[in-house]
Design an enzyme around this catalytic site. Sequence first.
Site, PDB file in Angstrom:
ATOM      1  N   LEU A  68      -4.830   9.439  -2.493  1.00 57.19           N
ATOM      2  CA  LEU A  68      -3.069   9.928  -1.539  1.00 57.19           C
ATOM      3  C   LEU A  68      -2.283   8.156  -2.622  1.00 57.19           C
ATOM      4  O   LEU A  68      -3.342   7.093  -2.602  1.00 57.19           O
ATOM      5  CB  LEU A  68      -4.323  10.096  -0.740  1.00 57.19           C
ATOM      6  CG  LEU A  68      -4.176  11.175   0.702  1.00 57.19           C
ATOM      7  CD1 LEU A  68      -4.767  11.071   1.387  1.00 57.19           C
ATOM      8  CD2 LEU A  68      -3.554  12.077  -0.013  1.00 57.19           C
ATOM      9  N   ASP A  69      -1.228   8.677  -2.380  1.00 58.68           N
ATOM     10  CA  ASP A  69      -0.348   7.896  -2.410  1.00 58.68           C
ATOM     11  C   ASP A  69      -0.358   6.496  -1.471  1.00 58.68           C
ATOM     12  O   ASP A  69      -1.233   6.968   0.068  1.00 58.68           O
ATOM     13  CB  ASP A  69       1.099   8.830  -2.340  1.00 58.68           C
ATOM     14  CG  ASP A  69       1.714   9.145  -3.337  1.00 58.68           C
ATOM     15  OD1 ASP A  69       1.094   8.842  -4.236  1.00 58.68           O
ATOM     16  OD2 ASP A  69       2.726   9.770  -3.412  1.00 58.68           O
TER      17      ASP A  69
END
Length: 270
Positions: A68-69
């Site tokens: 995930l970012d």
Amino acid sequence: MLPIGCFGPDVKADVNEVGKRASRVLPKVNGPIEAGLSDSDLNHVQITWSTNLNLDREILKIGHGGTLDSNAQGVLVVGLGDGCRLLQKALHGIKKYQAVGELGTATDTFNECGKVTQRLPYDHVTEERFLECLKPFHGHVDQAAPIYSALKVGGERMSDLARKEIKVEAKLRRVFIKSVKCTQFSPPVFKLEIVCGGGCYTRSIVNDIGKSLDTCAHQKHLIRLEQKPFVVSETLHLDQCNLHNVLSAIQMSSKKINCFPSSRKRRDLW
């Protein structure tokens, strides 16, 4: 379900911590396990595990099926032991996101973490026009990933090259978007529910929406609500990591693993 709480940059450290807890809690368990995290207000990243364990070995292999970012939250599939072999299927599975965007401001990262690169008026954007612009974001589309992303060029991440001020150009990639729905429109802020396949950047979708409306936009917040076949409501928090919860997670995950598509199935049909 093995609980752990983390943000994007700390995923590896938190995954290792869960591995240590797994070794302590399940010294003789063999079989699949699905573990994850949840918080009532989603203040932490949720990690959902799909794995086959063989804890007779001293070294426990740990991996995750799609990161995930750093500023994002939500479900992340993690594998332990032989379960790492299933991570490729999780990586390419269908995912559901809740994305919050803002019209009128663009950044170099396509989200709130980057430097502002452009400011444009957005008063001309009506709700009707906004809903109309979402229609092309469906099916197989060509998408340019953000320069600040984990994609590699010449063996190096584009984000690393960009930080070194080395000019890179993202090539168009074919991605699958199942649906993009607007759940809130309160200019300049809007909220989307995005269902897409692996490799699709929601940041790019928000950026492209801004361009299609003759303005600009960036993503302010992102939550991954689902990474098939796992959903946020099935995850556990790190402080819930006890024998009872872990064994319950093993039983649940045994059923979930059967939901993974075979290699012959098209990923966009899952």
